[in-house]
Design an enzyme around this catalytic site. Structure first.
Site, PDB file in Angstrom:
ATOM      1  N   ASP A   6      41.106  39.102  37.437  1.00 52.24           N
ATOM      2  CA  ASP A   6      41.117  40.511  37.843  1.00 52.24           C
ATOM      3  C   ASP A   6      42.398  40.803  38.640  1.00 52.24           C
ATOM      4  O   ASP A   6      42.700  40.097  39.605  1.00 52.24           O
ATOM      5  CB  ASP A   6      39.865  40.776  38.708  1.00 52.24           C
ATOM      6  CG  ASP A   6      39.763  42.215  39.176  1.00 52.24           C
ATOM      7  OD1 ASP A   6      40.654  43.023  38.856  1.00 52.24           O
ATOM      8  OD2 ASP A   6      38.792  42.540  39.884  1.00 52.24           O
ATOM      9  N   GLU A 101      40.793  43.647  34.004  1.00 49.74           N
ATOM     10  CA  GLU A 101      39.802  42.610  34.252  1.00 49.74           C
ATOM     11  C   GLU A 101      39.323  42.016  32.940  1.00 49.74           C
ATOM     12  O   GLU A 101      38.995  42.745  32.012  1.00 49.74           O
ATOM     13  CB  GLU A 101      38.640  43.302  34.968  1.00 49.74           C
ATOM     14  CG  GLU A 101      37.615  42.401  35.539  1.00 49.74           C
ATOM     15  CD  GLU A 101      36.543  43.227  36.252  1.00 49.74           C
ATOM     16  OE1 GLU A 101      36.869  44.256  36.882  1.00 49.74           O
ATOM     17  OE2 GLU A 101      35.377  42.849  36.149  1.00 49.74           O
TER      18      GLU A 101
END
Ligand code: TTP
Ligand code: MG
Length: 390
Positions: A6, A101
């Site tokens: 992420d 992500e």
């Protein structure tokens, strides 16, 4: 094993790469819509208590010297593409969770890249080298374990929870730190004296399914879900139609557009996503086609999206139109940030009524203009050329 990667403070980090004089400064990226909330904030700004979804006026109060930027979605898409290009070099099995992500199934990659932590640091290094961005990586036996683990080491972190340490890790993980579970679920559980993920998991499945809302159950599903759903293409939702007869009647065109917006939003909503870029498309009677798009703070409120479409169309309907369409891009997963807002509640009630009585059982006044020309069924208007691409 699953690896979650992420990007840290994504939009703000891109802004600091584009303009190095912003590096290390408190930056807030927020749009110019009426809602006026922060899309994200650099970690320097977060020290003042600023977070995604916070109204900009409040952020200004907390940190008057913060740098406020509108953001540029096209740049974020470019960086996102580069980010995914790097990830593709490390695993063939990647799930795009959002623009910044991704979950990677890293089973079987050991021979090529070494044990999990070594692989993690290689990925971090390559992303930094190729994009300039910092990421946080969590590795665990399921998506949820990877995600929870990553959240404990943000920003610029790397963590691996081996299989045999997983139950201990979850046992003490505080529920209030699991921001994606949603405040409603956390409150309900805490009212029952349940304060950690481990305690939650000790409840029987029937109690849990009665207690948690849809979002909570989906979240819980991630724990069991070791698998990866590969979504290789960037997602978007578009709806367009060619009119029965070309027209320059602005009101009529807008009523069709409103209907298309509602259909696209409803599909996107039921998949649990928000859009951060909206575009409209017009094809004129001479087949000339134009599209106009704009970035927005993540939303799934059709009234807001429609309003933006109307702005985008401003001054463009000056000839006979034969086709009209809307496209929702920059799709990110819904976060229960705006759960208690009025519009959110309204849209949810409309959704429930439609699920029960059909899509056209409830119709905004705007769409009624379609009535004389278009046949209505329980679940839809019969368009001449429906185009529904996901
Ligand atoms: P996140 O990954 O949730 O946040 P982030 O990358 O800014 O920060 P971190 O991961 O370090 O906690 O979201 C990614 C981007 O999506 C974010 O930079 C901006 C956008 N976004 C919105 O536009 N609205 C929102 O409500 C959220 C949560 C994110
Ligand atoms: Mg991020």
């Amino acid at each position: 094993m699953i690896l979650l990667c992420d990007i840290d403070a994504f939009f703000a980090s891109v802004e600091a790469i584009k303009n190095p004089s912003l590096r290390g400064k408190p930056i807030i990226v927020g749009g110019d819509t009426k809602r006026g909330v922060a899309a994200t904030a650099s970690y320097e700004a977060r020290r003042y208590g600023i977070h995604s979804g916070m109204p900009l006026y409040l952020a200004r109060k907390l940190c008057p010297h913060c740098i406020f930027l509108r953001g540029n979605f096209a740049d974020y898409e470019k960086f996102s593409d580069k980010f995914f290009k790097v990830l593709e070099r490390f695993s063939p099995s990647i799930e795009r969770a959002s623009l910044d992500e991704a979950y990677l199934d890293i089973s079987g990659t050991e021979r090529l890249f070494g044990p999990p932590l070594k692989l993690g640091s290689k990925i971090k290094y390559t992303i930094k080298k190729d994009t300039g961005l910092n990421v946080t990586i969590g590795i665990g036996i399921s998506k949820l374990v990877a995600k929870l683990a990553a959240s404990t080491v943000k920003p610029d972190g790397l963590i691996y929870i081996p299989r045999e340490k997983t139950s201990e890790f979850l046992k003490y993980f505080p529920l209030k730190e699991t921001k994606w579970l949603g405040s409603i679920n956390i409150d309900r559980l805490q009212n029952m004296g349940i304060n950690t993920v481990g305690e939650m998991l000790s409840l029987s499945p029937s109690i849990l399914s009665n207690l948690l809302d849809r979002n909570g159950l989906k979240w819980l599903g991630l724990l069991k879900d070791g698998g990866i759903t590969t979504v290789s293409k960037r997602k978007s939702y578009s709806r367009e139609t060619t009119l029965y007869e070309n027209t320059a009647d602005r009101n009529f065109i807008l009523s069709i557009l409103f209907y298309l917006v509602e259909r696209a939003v409803s599909a996107m909503r039921s998949d649990g996503y928000l859009t951060t870029k909206v575009s409209v498309k017009l094809r004129f009677s001479d087949f000339k086609t134009i599209t106009r798009g704009k970035s927005v703070i993540a939303t799934d409120i059709s009234a807001e999206i429609f309003k933006l479409c109307v702005e985008l169309l401003d001054g463009l309907i000056d000839r006979y139109v034969r086709l009209i369409g809307v496209k929702l891009e920059g799709i990110i997963p819904h976060r229960p940030l705006f759960e208690d807002q009025k519009m959110e509640r309204l849209e949810n009630s409309v959704k429930k009524i439609r699920e029960k009585y059909g899509f056209t059982s409830i119709q905004p006044l705007k769409v009624m203009e379609m009535n004389p020309m278009y046949k209505k069924r329980k679940n839809e208007y019969i368009l001449r050329t429906p185009s529904c691409s996901h």
